[in-house]
Design an enzyme around this catalytic site. Structure first.
Site, PDB file in Angstrom:
ATOM      1  CD  GLU A 146      71.257 -24.428   1.702  1.00 53.23           C
ATOM      2  OE1 GLU A 146      71.283 -24.889   2.916  1.00 53.23           O
ATOM      3  OE2 GLU A 146      70.027 -24.171   1.124  1.00 53.23           O
TER       4      GLU A 146
ATOM      5  CB  CYS B  90      71.215 -28.443   1.163  1.00 53.61           C
ATOM      6  SG  CYS B  90      69.698 -27.800   0.367  1.00 53.61           S
TER       7      CYS B  90
ATOM      8  CB  SER C 211      37.602   2.743  10.131  1.00 52.83           C
ATOM      9  OG  SER C 211      37.105   1.740   9.241  1.00 52.83           O
TER      10      SER C 211
ATOM     11  CD1 TRP D  25      41.774   4.854   2.551  1.00 54.41           C
ATOM     12  CD2 TRP D  25      41.802   2.924   4.072  1.00 54.41           C
ATOM     13  NE1 TRP D  25      41.349   3.613   1.878  1.00 54.41           N
ATOM     14  CE2 TRP D  25      41.523   2.523   2.552  1.00 54.41           C
ATOM     15  CE3 TRP D  25      41.942   1.801   5.010  1.00 54.41           C
ATOM     16  CZ2 TRP D  25      41.115   1.284   2.425  1.00 54.41           C
ATOM     17  CZ3 TRP D  25      41.833   0.323   4.561  1.00 54.41           C
ATOM     18  CH2 TRP D  25      41.328   0.328   3.473  1.00 54.41           C
TER      19      TRP D  25
ATOM     20  CB  THR E  21      36.186  -7.068  10.185  1.00 58.50           C
ATOM     21  OG1 THR E  21      36.718  -6.886  11.648  1.00 58.50           O
ATOM     22  CG2 THR E  21      37.167  -6.499   9.360  1.00 58.50           C
TER      23      THR E  21
ATOM     24  CG  LEU F  44      40.073 -10.137   4.568  1.00 55.52           C
ATOM     25  CD1 LEU F  44      39.699 -11.414   5.507  1.00 55.52           C
ATOM     26  CD2 LEU F  44      40.809  -9.217   5.512  1.00 55.52           C
TER      27      LEU F  44
ATOM     28  N   GLY G 270      38.114  -7.782  14.135  1.00 52.33           N
ATOM     29  CA  GLY G 270      38.169  -6.550  14.775  1.00 52.33           C
ATOM     30  C   GLY G 270      38.486  -6.886  16.252  1.00 52.33           C
TER      31      GLY G 270
END
Length: 367
Positions: free
Chosen positions: A52, A84, A168, A170, A196, A204, A292
């Site tokens: 705002e 606000c 895996s 892709w 993983t 990540l 995982g």
């Protein structure tokens, strides 16, 4: 433009701020006068102007006698920024259209009452899926002190996340992977298991076109403290938290100079509920759980998930030894299976994306 179109524009603006405003929700605002947009804006990073205020500054003195379309009830309290409502009143806005009331129990309705007391007309829209999604994480955290939990995985058409040899990368296509990075950018933390990390060595990070205020916190579930010093994520921007189950494991991780949290074991695995409570205490509003399969299995069985995002690639892998995305004990009868609600299905260049909410969670909690 119609009133609904002005509000749609405010929602578009709020979506542009998604992932950049935590712990505040993303909000969009549009100022209209004589059927013309004279100012607009979205929430800036925490501690800076709310939507705002950006719109009012954009309009300047022309805001007198205007109408404001905003996706969330304007705040009426002092936090990191002034209320606000006071700026709206001082600017001479004559009417305010609000997509959603503030979900925070201690402030809900206060902004509306303050505006109406100043003689400003207030009109509240019926909630829509788009407007509710903007505040789903904020609403969960502000009412429970737990973060909003999104579970994400990619699989083949026959429900496999890798071949029998473990390959895996892709399964999903490039467009799906780009969307997965957007999901990361919109969450405060990303959680994976140590399996993983050891197998895939992920970074990540959220790799998106728009510069981020900061990378999401990387959280690794690592009961025994096996986290490798050579991990790719340690070369990236952002912070990493390693979650272990005992002091011995914690000592090994601390030698690397990393942040450690000790969580109790639950049936041989880290108690993720305790971890989520700690993350909520640290101000983490939303988390993305990427795997995982054991981690995903544990959070689904514990009913800790709010939202599910699944990428389905149009390919068949097959094989009894090819892993599935969600392990755990599973169910005995189909009647006990989880049926997602508010489901949306879209296509990304051949991949199918399914988004839904766990029963009793997500959007239905806000309506």
């Amino acid at each position: 433009m119609s009133q609904n179109q002005y509000m749609s524009r405010a929602i578009e603006l709020a979506q542009m701020a998604s992932g950049h405003t935590s712990p505040n929700p993303p909000v969009g605002a549009v100022l209209v006068k004589n059927d013309q947009i004279i100012g607009e804006g979205y929430t800036l990073p925490a501690g800076q102007d709310h939507a705002e205020i950006v719109a009012l500054k954009n309009a300047g003195f022309n805001a007198m006698g205007s109408e404001l379309y905003v996706t969330l009830e304007p705040c009426d309290h002092f936090g990191r920024t002034p209320p606000c409502t006071r700026a709206i009143i001082d600017a001479g806005v004559r009417k305010v259209y609000i997509a959603l009331m503030d979900p925070a129990p201690h402030t809900k309705g206060l902004g509306i009452r303050s505006l109406e007391s100043a003689g400003i007309q207030v009109s509240i829209y019926e909630p829509t899926q788009q407007s509710l999604q903007l505040v789903e994480a904020f609403a969960k955290h502000i009412t429970t002190e737990f973060p909003f939990v999104v579970a994400k995985f990619a699989m083949s058409l026959d429900g496999k996340i890798a071949t029998k040899l473990g390959e895996s990368q892709w399964i999903s296509n490039e467009d799906s992977r780009a969307y997965a990075h957007i999901l990361r950018s919109e969450c405060d933390a990303v959680i994976v298991g140590i399996g993983t990390v050891i197998k895939d060595n992920p970074r990540l990070t959220a790799r998106v076109k728009t510069p981020l205020v900061k990378q999401p916190l990387r959280v690794v579930l690592d009961s025994a403290g096996r986290f490798p010093r050579s991990s790719a994520m340690l070369k990236e921007e952002g912070e990493t938290l390693i979650v272990v189950s005992n002091e011995e494991a914690a000592s090994r991780i601390k030698l690397m100079g990393l942040d450690v949290f000790i969580a109790p074991n639950s049936e041989g695995a880290i108690d993720i509920s305790t971890l989520l409570k700690e993350l909520g205490r640290r101000g983490i509003v939303s988390v993305l759980i990427e795997g995982g399969a054991n981690v995903l299995g544990s959070v689904f069985e514990a009913r800790l998930v709010d939202k599910v995002v699944v990428f389905i690639a149009p390919r068949i892998i097959g094989g009894l030894g090819s892993p599935s995305p969600v392990l755990g004990d599973g169910i005995d009868v189909l009647a006990n299976a989880v049926n997602l609600t508010d489901v949306r299905v879209t296509e990304l260049n051949g991949d199918i994306v399914v988004v839904g909410y766990m029963p009793g969670e997500g959007l239905c909690l806000l309506e």
